[in-house]
Motif scaffolding. Structure first.
Motif, PDB file in Angstrom:
ATOM      1  N   ASP A  50       0.848  -1.200   0.000  1.00 52.31           N
ATOM      2  CA  ASP A  50       0.000   0.000   0.000  1.00 52.31           C
ATOM      3  C   ASP A  50       0.881   1.247   0.000  1.00 52.31           C
ATOM      4  N   ASN A  53      -0.151   4.388   2.149  1.00 50.83           N
ATOM      5  CA  ASN A  53       0.133   4.362   3.578  1.00 50.83           C
ATOM      6  C   ASN A  53       1.609   4.121   3.864  1.00 50.83           C
ATOM      7  N   ARG A  67     -10.259   7.049   3.352  1.00 55.65           N
ATOM      8  CA  ARG A  67      -9.679   6.003   4.205  1.00 55.65           C
ATOM      9  C   ARG A  67     -10.047   6.233   5.671  1.00 55.65           C
ATOM     10  N   ILE A  70      -8.368   3.310   7.926  1.00 55.63           N
ATOM     11  CA  ILE A  70      -6.924   3.022   7.965  1.00 55.63           C
ATOM     12  C   ILE A  70      -6.056   4.244   7.688  1.00 55.63           C
ATOM     13  N   GLN A 266      -5.291  -4.179   8.229  1.00 57.38           N
ATOM     14  CA  GLN A 266      -4.095  -3.605   7.605  1.00 57.38           C
ATOM     15  C   GLN A 266      -3.227  -2.792   8.560  1.00 57.38           C
ATOM     16  N   ARG A 307      -2.390  -0.306  -3.723  1.00 63.03           N
ATOM     17  CA  ARG A 307      -3.728  -0.691  -3.276  1.00 63.03           C
ATOM     18  C   ARG A 307      -4.740   0.337  -3.765  1.00 63.03           C
ATOM     19  N   ASP A 311     -10.472   2.591   1.412  1.00 63.24           N
ATOM     20  CA  ASP A 311     -10.334   1.362   2.191  1.00 63.24           C
ATOM     21  C   ASP A 311     -11.619   0.537   2.117  1.00 63.24           C
ATOM     22  N   ASN A 312     -11.526  -0.718   2.537  1.00 62.90           N
ATOM     23  CA  ASN A 312     -12.684  -1.614   2.478  1.00 62.90           C
ATOM     24  C   ASN A 312     -13.301  -1.866   3.856  1.00 62.90           C
ATOM     25  N   GLY A 315      -9.039  -2.833   5.558  1.00 62.98           N
ATOM     26  CA  GLY A 315      -7.834  -2.965   4.749  1.00 62.98           C
ATOM     27  C   GLY A 315      -8.035  -2.344   3.391  1.00 62.98           C
ATOM     28  N   THR A 316      -7.283  -2.831   2.411  1.00 61.31           N
ATOM     29  CA  THR A 316      -7.371  -2.295   1.051  1.00 61.31           C
ATOM     30  C   THR A 316      -7.278  -3.437   0.052  1.00 61.31           C
TER      31      THR A 316
END
Length: 386
Positions: A50, A53, A67, A70, A266, A307, A311-312, A315-316
């Motif tokens: 990523d 980040n 995001r 994260i 993440q 990534r 974000d999900n 995480g990513t």
């Protein structure tokens, strides 16, 4: 005989002590044509690191908006400069940058990006387009041209498995997991038989003998080991440093670290992986810096893709462009390429700004005095790295 199968049997593509038939002996006096004293060292971050980040666009309000789970706070980011800064685990890399020994290339990728780990790694390792499928790696093709006869240690892959980037038509590279155990028992005359398959096998085995001897000679010449952390990556980089200090005839060194496929949890997992990267790289940098060799060694850190920007939830998912870090080699200590444009995405992904093959072209041209077009890289060298 299948080359990969034979390399595995002889240990050229595996690790550990090797016992070879005692009827083989290495051919002598092989050289690399390039008169450059430079060597390249690659660290491949497997899984899709990523980048957002790692080198963080903390000043862009869209970063936090996209995001919420994260995103790193501006207070946590270190070594801030023009809206960008490092993940807090990367104190060593930040120090290297402040010393002027690191160039950061932003938004590195390629047209029509592929989000499959295997295929994207293959594209990076062969230097192909998204629609091309090449059998040999870009560094293997380079070594095929540059090596005068077979030089088994012209490319050193310190890792558990082979790397396609070093695969060429000739066995000019060795994969070794533990350099201290890479030994052969072989010391009799080697003659070609006139049988193509048998002679090919004998050439590879003889090359393995040569490689083992040269590696052990370099380790002895390097002297006492410097202090490194105890992580797996640190050990691999320590061995590479020992071989460089021992003046092994390698032009290319390669290693990798897995664990960057951060779909879940993440923040914790990425912090641990970046800490391992940071501590190992900083030890490697200080080791070669103290030996006066950092200007001759160019270290490249990259991943097969970045990534997705949003974000999900924890995480990513797989994305596209990401930063590439270049340490040493007399680089100019710049940040090249535009900051990530989070307002201008393609299907939720960053749009690449720098083609990775332009970076390869610069490494070949500027550091190895080699014409990249000879191995099918048509991109112009990226200006300003060195």
């Amino acid at each position: 005989m299948n080359r990969r199968n034979f390399l595995t049997l002889t240990g050229t593509a595996s690790s550990g002590a090797m016992l070879l038939p005692n009827f083989l002996k290495a051919a002598a006096n092989r050289t690399v044509n390039s008169n450059s004293g430079n060597a390249l060292v690659f660290l491949q971050l497997d899984g899709g690191n990523d980048g957002l980040n790692t080198y963080v666009p903390f000043a862009d309000p869209l970063y936090q908006a996209l995001r919420p789970s994260i995103g790193l706070s501006a207070d946590d980011v270190i070594n801030k400069n023009k809206g960008m800064g490092f993940h807090p685990a990367l104190t060593g890399l930040a120090a290297i940058q402040q010393a002027g020994d690191m160039t950061i290339l932003q938004n590195v990728g390629y047209p029509e990006p592929v989000k499959s780990h295997f295929r994207s790694q293959e594209i990076w390792q062969t230097g192909s387009t998204s629609s091309e499928y090449l059998r040999n790696g870009w560094l293997g093709r380079y070594l095929d041209i540059e090596c005068n006869d077979v030089i088994p240690t012209a490319g050193m892959n310190v890792d558990r498995i082979d790397n396609l980037a070093l695969k060429g038509s000739e066995p000019n590279s060795i994969t070794v997991r533990n350099v201290n155990r890479f030994k052969t028992k072989l010391d009799t005359d080697f003659e070609l038989s006139g049988h193509p398959s048998l002679d090919f096998a004998r050439t590879i085995a003889a090359g393995t003998q040569d490689g083992s001897k040269e590696i052990q000679k370099a380790l002895k010449k390097a002297g006492a080991e410097s202090h490194y952390p105890k992580s797996g990556l640190a050990v691999q980089l320590k061995w590479i440093a020992q071989l460089i200090k021992g003046q092994l005839d390698s032009k290319v060194y390669y290693t990798s670290l897995a664990g960057f496929d951060t779909h879940n949890n993440q923040l914790g997992s990425h912090n641990r992986k970046l800490t391992e990267v940071n501590d190992a790289l900083y030890a490697f940098y200080n080791d070669l810096k103290a030996a006066g060799l950092m200007d001759q060694i160019t270290l490249i850190i990259f991943s097969e893709f970045g990534r997705r920007v949003a974000d999900n939830g924890s995480g990513t998912d797989h994305g596209t462009a990401a930063p590439v870090f270049i340490i040493g080699g007399g680089n100019r200590g710049r940040v090249l390429g535009k900051n990530p444009d989070l307002a201008n995405l393609e299907d939720g992904d960053l749009i690449y700004n720098i083609d990775f093959r332009s970076v390869y072209a610069s490494l070949l041209k500027d550091k190895l005095s080699f014409d990249p077009s000879l191995i099918g890289i048509k991109n112009s060298a990226y200006f300003g790295i060195f």
